[in-house]
Design a protein around this motif. Structure first.
Motif, short mmCIF file in Angstrom:
data_model
loop_
_atom_site.label_atom_id
_atom_site.label_comp_id
_atom_site.label_asym_id
_atom_site.label_seq_id
_atom_site.Cartn_x
_atom_site.Cartn_y
_atom_site.Cartn_z
N LEU A 105 0.83 -1.21 0.00
CA LEU A 105 0.00 0.00 0.00
C LEU A 105 0.86 1.26 0.00
O LEU A 105 0.56 2.23 -0.70
N TYR A 109 0.34 3.19 -3.27
CA TYR A 109 -0.87 3.98 -2.98
C TYR A 109 -0.58 5.18 -2.10
O TYR A 109 -0.91 6.31 -2.45
N TRP A 110 0.06 4.96 -0.95
CA TRP A 110 0.30 6.07 -0.03
C TRP A 110 1.47 6.94 -0.47
O TRP A 110 1.47 8.14 -0.29
N GLU A 153 -8.06 0.36 3.39
CA GLU A 153 -7.12 1.05 2.50
C GLU A 153 -6.92 0.25 1.21
O GLU A 153 -6.87 0.82 0.12
N TRP A 154 -6.83 -1.09 1.34
CA TRP A 154 -6.72 -1.94 0.16
C TRP A 154 -7.98 -1.83 -0.70
O TRP A 154 -7.90 -1.76 -1.93
N PHE A 157 -8.03 1.31 -2.64
CA PHE A 157 -7.01 1.26 -3.69
C PHE A 157 -7.43 0.38 -4.86
O PHE A 157 -7.22 0.73 -6.03
N THR A 158 -8.06 -0.77 -4.58
CA THR A 158 -8.32 -1.77 -5.61
C THR A 158 -9.80 -2.07 -5.86
O THR A 158 -10.13 -2.73 -6.86
#
Length: 244
Positions: A105, A109-110, A153-154, A157-158
């Protein structure tokens, strides 16, 4: 006697409501579970996704898993800083997959280039906790300004669930596998009854019946199309992370 890894967390209780007399159950955290099955100290269990990916010998037991639907609710970063401002994060030694999920992540992502892992909790400005400890800390009064759910968070993101563990074995016979499957099915196929059994067993000052019910309803215990897509996506990102 066939040795089965028993995950000592609330989200895995459903697998162990029926125990085979020919099966020996051993309490192991995710990191311990992976090491134990590689060493041959256990024969089967809900193996961390990362350990399953890295193994060349493990075989899945049907499609049993531990997968979030959206929120993990027990895989948290607790911090007084925003994600992009965290410098040193303490990671519990119980984790095998969650720490890699955090790294994936962060990388894709972050994008917090300053994020580093420390083994000293006193030398950290955040901590990654999993399982019942994380759930209890989030349910209690704590002094953290930010509580970040890695499952969510995953998902952001997805748009996919996240599979934390897969039931796997090391070359067990078909008869032994049938016994294990029968025990697991007892809990999963009688879900509402199983849920009430777990509530009666685990309710306390931290875990009210409502908390337990809402928490467990956030998990899926069988691989479906979305879970398989999530595993494929995670593998791709994990391989890219390892190659950097």
């Amino acid at each position: 006697m066939t040795k089965i890894g028993k995950m000592p967390y609330l989200n895995s209780e459903i697998f162990y409501l029926k125990k085979g007399s020919e099966l020996e159950y051993i309490n192991l955290t995710p990191s311990e579970m992976g090491k134990s099955i590689i060493k041959g100290e256990i024969d089967a269990g809900p193996i961390s996704l990362v350990d399953f990916i890295n193994s060349k010998s493990l075989k899945p037991i049907l499609n049993y898993c531990v997968s979030t639907r959206k929120y993990a609710n027990s895989v948290y970063i607790f911090s007084n800083k925003r994600l992009g401002e965290i410098n040193k994060i303490y990671v519990t030694n119980e984790t095998s997959t969650s720490v890699i999920l955090m790294k994936v992540l962060n990388q894709f992502y972050w994008n917090n280039a300053g994020l580093k892992i420390t083994k000293n909790i006193n030398d950290s400005d955040a901590q990654l906790l999993i399982g019942d400890k994380a759930l209890k800390l989030n349910c209690s009064k704590n002094n953290f300004n930010y509580v970040i759910d890695l499952g969510y968070e995953w998902y952001k993101f997805t748009s996919l669930p996240f599979v934390f563990a897969l039931w796997s074995h090391n070359n067990l016979s078909s008869n032994v596998l049938k016994s294990i499957e029968k025990c697991i099915n007892f809990g999963i196929n009688n879900y509402e009854k199983s849920l009430q059994t777990i509530i009666n067993k685990r309710k306390d000052n931290f875990f009210s019946p409502l908390i337990i019910k809402n928490y467990l309803n956030g998990f899926n215990y069988k691989l479906n199309k979305a879970e398989n897509n999530a595993i494929t996506t995670f593998k791709e990102l994990y391989n890219k992370l390892e190659s950097n």
